[in-house]
Design a protein around this motif. Structure first.
Motif, PDB file in Angstrom:
ATOM      1  N   ASN A 187       2.974   1.796  -0.425  1.00 12.21           N
ATOM      2  CA  ASN A 187       2.687   2.958   0.421  1.00 12.21           C
ATOM      3  C   ASN A 187       3.197   2.690   1.830  1.00 12.21           C
ATOM      4  OD1 ASN A 187       0.153   1.979   2.183  1.00 12.21           O
ATOM      5  ND2 ASN A 187      -0.074   1.178   0.091  1.00 12.21           N
ATOM      6  N   ASP A 321       7.044   8.138  -6.586  1.00 13.64           N
ATOM      7  CA  ASP A 321       6.309   9.383  -6.286  1.00 13.64           C
ATOM      8  C   ASP A 321       5.078   9.506  -7.180  1.00 13.64           C
ATOM      9  OD1 ASP A 321       8.557   9.744  -4.726  1.00 13.64           O
ATOM     10  OD2 ASP A 321       9.481  11.195  -6.072  1.00 13.64           O
ATOM     11  N   ASN A 323       2.018   9.760  -6.728  1.00 20.71           N
ATOM     12  CA  ASN A 323       0.990  10.733  -6.345  1.00 20.71           C
ATOM     13  C   ASN A 323       1.263  12.117  -6.903  1.00 20.71           C
ATOM     14  OD1 ASN A 323       3.032  10.026  -4.130  1.00 20.71           O
ATOM     15  ND2 ASN A 323       2.498  12.144  -3.601  1.00 20.71           N
ATOM     16  N   GLY A 327      -1.425  15.853  -7.780  1.00 20.45           N
ATOM     17  CA  GLY A 327      -1.311  16.920  -6.794  1.00 20.45           C
ATOM     18  C   GLY A 327      -1.118  18.273  -7.449  1.00 20.45           C
ATOM     19  N   LEU A 366       4.316   5.616  -3.504  1.00 17.14           N
ATOM     20  CA  LEU A 366       3.855   6.931  -3.069  1.00 17.14           C
ATOM     21  C   LEU A 366       4.912   7.595  -2.193  1.00 17.14           C
ATOM     22  CD1 LEU A 366       0.139   6.118  -2.103  1.00 17.14           C
ATOM     23  CD2 LEU A 366       1.076   6.757  -4.336  1.00 17.14           C
ATOM     24  N   ARG A 368       5.580  11.551   0.135  1.00 14.07           N
ATOM     25  CA  ARG A 368       5.227  12.933   0.451  1.00 14.07           C
ATOM     26  C   ARG A 368       6.416  13.872   0.295  1.00 14.07           C
ATOM     27  NH1 ARG A 368       2.264  13.334   6.115  1.00 14.07           N
ATOM     28  NH2 ARG A 368       4.276  12.488   6.812  1.00 14.07           N
ATOM     29  N   MET A 371       6.425  17.238  -1.952  1.00 15.63           N
ATOM     30  CA  MET A 371       5.093  17.774  -2.206  1.00 15.63           C
ATOM     31  C   MET A 371       4.974  19.182  -1.618  1.00 15.63           C
ATOM     32  SD  MET A 371       2.573  14.530  -1.500  1.00 15.63           S
ATOM     33  CE  MET A 371       1.141  15.531  -1.926  1.00 15.63           C
ATOM     34  N   GLU A 374       2.748  18.742   1.722  1.00 17.79           N
ATOM     35  CA  GLU A 374       2.973  17.446   2.353  1.00 17.79           C
ATOM     36  C   GLU A 374       2.573  17.434   3.827  1.00 17.79           C
ATOM     37  OE1 GLU A 374       7.702  18.285   3.267  1.00 17.79           O
ATOM     38  OE2 GLU A 374       7.099  16.634   2.004  1.00 17.79           O
ATOM     39  N   LEU A 377      -1.196  16.541   4.519  1.00 16.20           N
ATOM     40  CA  LEU A 377      -1.743  15.265   4.070  1.00 16.20           C
ATOM     41  C   LEU A 377      -1.173  14.112   4.884  1.00 16.20           C
ATOM     42  CD1 LEU A 377      -1.505  15.745   0.202  1.00 16.20           C
ATOM     43  CD2 LEU A 377      -3.533  15.995   1.617  1.00 16.20           C
ATOM     44  N   PHE A 379      -0.210   9.854   4.865  1.00 12.09           N
ATOM     45  CA  PHE A 379       0.515   9.065   3.874  1.00 12.09           C
ATOM     46  C   PHE A 379      -0.321   7.908   3.334  1.00 12.09           C
ATOM     47  CE2 PHE A 379       1.859   7.797   8.179  1.00 12.09           C
ATOM     48  CZ  PHE A 379       1.408   6.498   8.208  1.00 12.09           C
ATOM     49  N   LEU A 384      -3.224  10.791  -0.600  1.00 10.71           N
ATOM     50  CA  LEU A 384      -2.231  11.240  -1.569  1.00 10.71           C
ATOM     51  C   LEU A 384      -2.731  11.182  -3.013  1.00 10.71           C
ATOM     52  CD1 LEU A 384       0.989   9.598  -0.068  1.00 10.71           C
ATOM     53  CD2 LEU A 384       0.280  11.982   0.090  1.00 10.71           C
TER      54      LEU A 384
END
Length: 452
Positions: A187, A321, A323, A327, A366, A368, A371, A374, A377, A379, A384
Motif C-alpha cells: 500500500n 488493485d 481493493n 468496492g 492496493l 485508487r 475506482m 477514488e 477515499l 489510500f 480501501l
C-alpha cells in the motif's frame, strides 16, 4: 541544457504564418521578441545547447527544422563569436556552471547492477536498476503492468526495474520461510510504484520455480464492459466468459513450463459429455475453458481450487488493485442492471483460493486508480478494503511504498538520461528542482522526463 520539452516550449511563441504542409515557425517578429529578452550570454548558451541537442538527436532535430532561427540571429551569433575574449568568457562561465562544487554529473554515476537475477539481489543492490531479459518480460510481466511502464519498455527496447527496499523486504521473507503461508499487502500513495514492487516479487517467484497466479487488476474485473451471463449453478450469480478466457491464456503463458508436472486431484464434469478425470494434466482444465468459453468461468474456479491444494510446489498468489474486490461494481447484466460485486463468480473463485492456499504466499497491491469513488477515499488499507477486505486477508503484513529516496531518483534520472529522455548537464540545484517538481513521485518523474 536543452531537452525536447524545453525546445518545444522555447519555440512555442508562434507569430509567423502556418504553411499547408510544414510545421509553423516563430517568424522574424517572434525571434525579435526573444532576442530582446535575452542577454548575449543567454543567447550564446541557448544556441550552444540547441546545437548540442541537435547533434545528440539528429532524427528528432530534423522534425523541428522549421524552428531554426532566421539569418539575422545567426549573424548576431557570428558577430558575438568574432570577439574571442567574449567567447572565452562565456565558455568559461558555462563550464563553471556545469561543474559547481558538489554538483556531479549524474550519468557518470553507476545506475545499473550487473546482477539481473532477482534470486541474487541483496541490500547492496538497493537503488540500482536491473534489466529483465526480454523472454522473461514477455512471458511474465508484459500482460498486467501499468500502461506507462509498458510504453517505456517499448520506447527503450528493454525492461529496467528499480530495486527498492519494499520488494526486497518481501523477497527476503519468502526466501527465509519458503514453506510457510504469508500474506503481504502493498500500500501507499498514488503513483509510488506499488505495481512495479509486485512485479519485482513476481519475477523472483518465476526464477525460483514458483507457480504464479497473477490477476493483473481486480478493478478491471469489476468494471469490465464485456458481456456476462447467468450462471448455470446459481441464477443469482454471473459468469464472465471473455474475462475468464483471457485470464486462462495468461496463466498458461506464465506457467507453461510447470503445468506438465501438475495433475488434477478430483473428477470434473463439463456439461453432458466432457469429463476431466483424476490424474489428468492440469493443462486440460485450461484447454477446456479456452475451447468452450461457456465453461471458462468454471475452469477458472477448478484451476484455482487445484492450485490451492498443491502442497509440493510453492504458489505465488499476486493480485494488483486488490481493493477492487470490495468496492463498487459497474458490470451490468444482460438486462442492463448493475450487478453487486459479490455476485461475480470469478471474484469468489479468487477469494476462496486465497483462503485455501496450503503452500506459498500471497502478495496483493492496493490502488485508487480506476475506482469510481477514488476521490472520497484515502489510500490506507482500512479505507480501501473496509472490514470485509481486511478480514479476508487476516493475518497479513503491511508493506508501504513511498516516493523515491535521493539515491533512487538519481538512478532514475541517470537511466532516463542514458536513453536520451534527458539531455545536457545537471547541477545539484537542477536535480533538487526536479525532485521538488515531482515530489520524488515515480509517475510524476516519468511524465516530466517523457519527451513524447
Amino acid at each position: 541544457m536543452m531537452s525536447m520539452r524545453l525546445w518545444n516550449a522555447f519555440a512555442s511563441r508562434r507569430t509567423g504564418n502556418m504553411s499547408r504542409n510544414r510545421t509553423p515557425g516563430l517568424g522574424k517578429s517572434g525571434w525579435s521578441v526573444i532576442r530582446a529578452r535575452m542577454s548575449s550570454r543567454d543567447l550564446f548558451c541557448a544556441i550552444l545547447s540547441i546545437k548540442s541537442w541537435a547533434l545528440e538527436n539528429p532524427y528528432t532535430a530534423a522534425r523541428f527544422v522549421d524552428y531554426i532561427p532566421p539569418m539575422s540571429l545567426s549573424l548576431r551569433l557570428r558577430r558575438l563569436a568574432a570577439n574571442r575574449s567574449i567567447v572565452q568568457t562565456l565558455c568559461t562561465s558555462v563550464e563553471a556552471e556545469k561543474s559547481d562544487d558538489g554538483a556531479d554529473l549524474p550519468w557518470k554515476r553507476p545506475y545499473l547492477t550487473k546482477e539481473s537475477d532477482p534470486l541474487n539481489h541483496s541490500t547492496s543492490d538497493l537503488s540500482f536498476l536491473y534489466q529483465i531479459p526480454s523472454t522473461e518480460y514477455k512471458a511474465l510481466l508484459s500482460h498486467g503492468l501499468p500502461r506507462s511502464y509498458r510504453t517505456e519498455v517499448e520506447n527503450f527496447g528493454q525492461a529496467g526495474l528499480l530495486i527498492r527496499r519494499p520488494a526486497m523486504k518481501i523477497i527476503k521473507k519468502l526466501q527465509d520461510t519458503k514453506n510457510e503461508v504469508h500474506r503481504f499487502l502493498i500500500n501507499g500513495p498514488d503513483g509510488c510504484g506499488k505495481s512495479l514492487t509486485l512485479a519485482h516479487v513476481m519475477h523472483f517467484g518465476f526464477k525460483a520455480g514458483w507457480l504464479i497466479v497473477h490477476l493483473p487488476s481486480a478493478l478491471q474485473l469489476v468494471h469490465s464492459s464485456k458481456p456476462v451471463r447467468h450462471s448455470y449453478h446459481n441464477p443469482t450469480q454471473y459468469d464472465q466468459p471473455d474475462e475468464s478466457v483471457t485470464w486462462l491464456k495468461t496463466f498458461r503463458t506464465m506457467n507453461s513450463h510447470l503445468l506438465n508436472d501438475m495433475t488434477t486431484c478430483s473428477k470434473y464434469t463439463w456439461g453432458k459429455k466432457d469429463v476431466t478425470h483424476v490424474g489428468d494434466p492440469l493443462g486440460s482444465v485450461i484447454d477446456q475453458g479456452i475451447q468452450k468459453p461457456v465453461h471458462a468461468t468454471d475452469a477458472v474456479g477448478v484451476l484455482l481450487k487445484e492450485v490451492a491444494l498443491q502442497d509440493n510446489r510453492p504458489i505465488l498468489f499476486a493480485v494488483d488493485d486488490f481493493n477492487g474486490f470490495f468496492g463498487l461494481c459497474s458490470v451490468r447484466d444482460p438486462d442492463g442492471n448493475k450487478i453487486a460485486v459479490e455476485n461475480l463468480r470469478v471474484r469468489g473463485h479468487f477469494l476462496r483460493a486465497l483462503k485455501a492456499m496450503k503452500c506459498g504466499s500471497a502478495v496483493m497491491a492496493l490502488s485508487r486508480s480506476g475506482m469510481l469513488n477514488e476521490k472520497k477515499l484515502g489510500f490506507s488499507p482500512g479505507a480501501l478494503l473496509r472490514k470485509e477486505g481486511l478480514a479476508a486477508i487476516t493475518p497479513h503484513v503491511n508493506v508501504r511504498v513511498d516516493g523515491y529516496n535521493e539515491d533512487e531518483i538519481i538512478s532514475m534520472i541517470n537511466y532516463y538520461a542514458s536513453k536520451n529522455w534527458l539531455t545536457g548537464g545537471y547541477t545539484k540545484e537542477k536535480l533538487e528542482e526536479i525532485a521538488f517538481l515531482t515530489q520524488k513521485n515515480p509517475i510524476a518523474l516519468r511524465k516530466l522526463c517523457d519527451p513524447y
